[in-house]
Write a protein that holds these residues in place. Structure first.
Motif, PDB file in Angstrom:
ATOM      1  N   ILE A  15       0.806  -1.416  -0.071  1.00  0.00           N
ATOM      2  CA  ILE A  15      -0.029  -0.133  -0.046  1.00  0.00           C
ATOM      3  C   ILE A  15       0.913   1.183   0.081  1.00  0.00           C
ATOM      4  CG2 ILE A  15      -1.402   1.460   1.414  1.00  0.00           C
ATOM      5  CD1 ILE A  15      -2.841  -1.482   2.288  1.00  0.00           C
ATOM      6  N   ILE A  16       1.887   1.279   0.910  1.00  0.00           N
ATOM      7  CA  ILE A  16       2.666   2.386   0.979  1.00  0.00           C
ATOM      8  C   ILE A  16       3.553   2.621  -0.441  1.00  0.00           C
ATOM      9  CG2 ILE A  16       4.888   3.509   1.973  1.00  0.00           C
ATOM     10  CD1 ILE A  16       3.867   1.926   4.438  1.00  0.00           C
ATOM     11  N   ALA A  17       3.986   1.653  -0.964  1.00  0.00           N
ATOM     12  CA  ALA A  17       4.606   1.667  -2.319  1.00  0.00           C
ATOM     13  C   ALA A  17       3.864   2.104  -3.532  1.00  0.00           C
ATOM     14  CB  ALA A  17       5.326   0.177  -2.823  1.00  0.00           C
ATOM     15  N   GLY A  18       2.421   1.751  -3.524  1.00  0.00           N
ATOM     16  CA  GLY A  18       1.490   2.283  -4.424  1.00  0.00           C
ATOM     17  C   GLY A  18       1.222   3.444  -4.194  1.00  0.00           C
ATOM     18  N   MET A  19       1.036   3.866  -2.980  1.00  0.00           N
ATOM     19  CA  MET A  19       0.653   5.304  -2.773  1.00  0.00           C
ATOM     20  C   MET A  19       1.954   6.436  -3.153  1.00  0.00           C
ATOM     21  SD  MET A  19      -2.300   6.100  -1.756  1.00  0.00           S
ATOM     22  CE  MET A  19      -3.017   4.758  -2.706  1.00  0.00           C
ATOM     23  N   LEU A  20       3.117   6.007  -2.940  1.00  0.00           N
ATOM     24  CA  LEU A  20       4.249   6.754  -3.428  1.00  0.00           C
ATOM     25  C   LEU A  20       4.163   6.863  -4.935  1.00  0.00           C
ATOM     26  CD1 LEU A  20       7.277   5.345  -1.295  1.00  0.00           C
ATOM     27  CD2 LEU A  20       6.221   7.562  -1.292  1.00  0.00           C
ATOM     28  N   ASN A  25       3.215  10.172  -9.673  1.00  0.00           N
ATOM     29  CA  ASN A  25       2.580  10.197 -11.120  1.00  0.00           C
ATOM     30  C   ASN A  25       1.919  11.552 -11.061  1.00  0.00           C
ATOM     31  OD1 ASN A  25       3.721   8.153 -12.929  1.00  0.00           O
ATOM     32  ND2 ASN A  25       2.320   6.822 -11.874  1.00  0.00           N
ATOM     33  N   ALA A  26       0.947  11.869  -9.971  1.00  0.00           N
ATOM     34  CA  ALA A  26       0.405  13.157  -9.787  1.00  0.00           C
ATOM     35  C   ALA A  26       1.247  14.020 -10.113  1.00  0.00           C
ATOM     36  CB  ALA A  26      -0.220  13.182  -8.438  1.00  0.00           C
ATOM     37  N   GLN A  27       2.392  14.238  -9.408  1.00  0.00           N
ATOM     38  CA  GLN A  27       3.314  15.391  -9.564  1.00  0.00           C
ATOM     39  C   GLN A  27       3.938  15.543 -10.834  1.00  0.00           C
ATOM     40  OE1 GLN A  27       6.730  14.770  -6.864  1.00  0.00           O
ATOM     41  NE2 GLN A  27       5.945  15.833  -5.159  1.00  0.00           N
ATOM     42  N   LYS A  32       3.263  18.519 -16.025  1.00  0.00           N
ATOM     43  CA  LYS A  32       3.211  18.561 -17.424  1.00  0.00           C
ATOM     44  C   LYS A  32       1.936  19.301 -17.811  1.00  0.00           C
ATOM     45  CE  LYS A  32       3.312  15.253 -21.156  1.00  0.00           C
ATOM     46  NZ  LYS A  32       2.955  14.051 -21.682  1.00  0.00           N
ATOM     47  N   ALA A  33       0.989  19.357 -17.145  1.00  0.00           N
ATOM     48  CA  ALA A  33      -0.029  20.294 -17.308  1.00  0.00           C
ATOM     49  C   ALA A  33       0.074  21.732 -17.279  1.00  0.00           C
ATOM     50  CB  ALA A  33      -1.592  19.708 -16.502  1.00  0.00           C
ATOM     51  N   PRO A  38       7.184  17.735 -19.530  1.00  0.00           N
ATOM     52  CA  PRO A  38       7.536  17.072 -18.491  1.00  0.00           C
ATOM     53  C   PRO A  38       8.861  18.036 -17.805  1.00  0.00           C
ATOM     54  CG  PRO A  38       7.688  15.430 -20.155  1.00  0.00           C
ATOM     55  CD  PRO A  38       7.528  16.928 -20.865  1.00  0.00           C
ATOM     56  N   LYS A  39       9.128  17.791 -16.390  1.00  0.00           N
ATOM     57  CA  LYS A  39      10.050  18.440 -15.539  1.00  0.00           C
ATOM     58  C   LYS A  39      11.254  17.882 -16.155  1.00  0.00           C
ATOM     59  CE  LYS A  39      11.344  19.841 -11.284  1.00  0.00           C
ATOM     60  NZ  LYS A  39      11.188  19.569  -9.751  1.00  0.00           N
ATOM     61  N   HIS A  40      12.455  18.895 -16.323  1.00  0.00           N
ATOM     62  CA  HIS A  40      13.905  18.709 -16.700  1.00  0.00           C
ATOM     63  C   HIS A  40      14.468  18.112 -15.277  1.00  0.00           C
ATOM     64  CE1 HIS A  40      17.564  19.089 -19.154  1.00  0.00           C
ATOM     65  NE2 HIS A  40      17.893  18.891 -18.017  1.00  0.00           N
ATOM     66  N   ILE A  41      14.860  17.239 -15.116  1.00  0.00           N
ATOM     67  CA  ILE A  41      15.525  16.588 -14.164  1.00  0.00           C
ATOM     68  C   ILE A  41      17.073  17.165 -13.814  1.00  0.00           C
ATOM     69  CG2 ILE A  41      16.270  14.753 -12.524  1.00  0.00           C
ATOM     70  CD1 ILE A  41      13.352  15.134 -12.720  1.00  0.00           C
ATOM     71  N   GLY A  42      17.774  17.541 -12.958  1.00  0.00           N
ATOM     72  CA  GLY A  42      19.043  18.114 -12.847  1.00  0.00           C
ATOM     73  C   GLY A  42      19.186  19.300 -13.652  1.00  0.00           C
ATOM     74  N   ASN A  43      18.245  20.429 -13.656  1.00  0.00           N
ATOM     75  CA  ASN A  43      18.375  21.555 -14.360  1.00  0.00           C
ATOM     76  C   ASN A  43      19.529  22.287 -13.573  1.00  0.00           C
ATOM     77  OD1 ASN A  43      17.341  22.542 -16.537  1.00  0.00           O
ATOM     78  ND2 ASN A  43      15.528  23.577 -15.703  1.00  0.00           N
ATOM     79  N   ASP A  44      20.543  22.863 -14.189  1.00  0.00           N
ATOM     80  CA  ASP A  44      21.377  23.436 -13.476  1.00  0.00           C
ATOM     81  C   ASP A  44      21.404  25.147 -14.228  1.00  0.00           C
ATOM     82  OD1 ASP A  44      22.737  22.998 -15.967  1.00  0.00           O
ATOM     83  OD2 ASP A  44      24.471  22.133 -15.085  1.00  0.00           O
TER      84      ASP A  44
END
Length: 67
Positions: A15-20, A25-27, A32-33, A38-44
């Motif tokens: 349940i905890i893993a599913g909620m994570l 995915n919600a974030q 994205k909306a 999508p968010k750029h990971i590691g944006n410097d």
């Protein structure tokens, strides 16, 4: 019944893993909306400067093509 004791621990962990996963995915979809991509990971600082430069170039190009 002792053989099912592992299920007592596995069920809450699942349940905890599913909620994570749901929260992650919600974030992703909210970002994205809001931003259209999508968010750029590691944006410097370099990435931010290049995005500003690219945006300025595209705006200048579209302004000159419309004139």
């Amino acid at each position: 019944m002792a053989g099912w004791r592992w299920l007592e621990a596995a069920l809450p962990l699942g349940i905890i893993a599913g909620m994570l996963c749901v929260m992650g995915n919600a974030q992703y979809y909210i970002h994205k909306a809001a931003h259209g991509r999508p968010k750029h990971i590691g944006n410097d600082m370099w990435d931010v400067a290049m995005e500003r430069r690219d945006k300025k170039l595209v705006e200048n190009l579209s302004a000159t093509s419309h004139s």
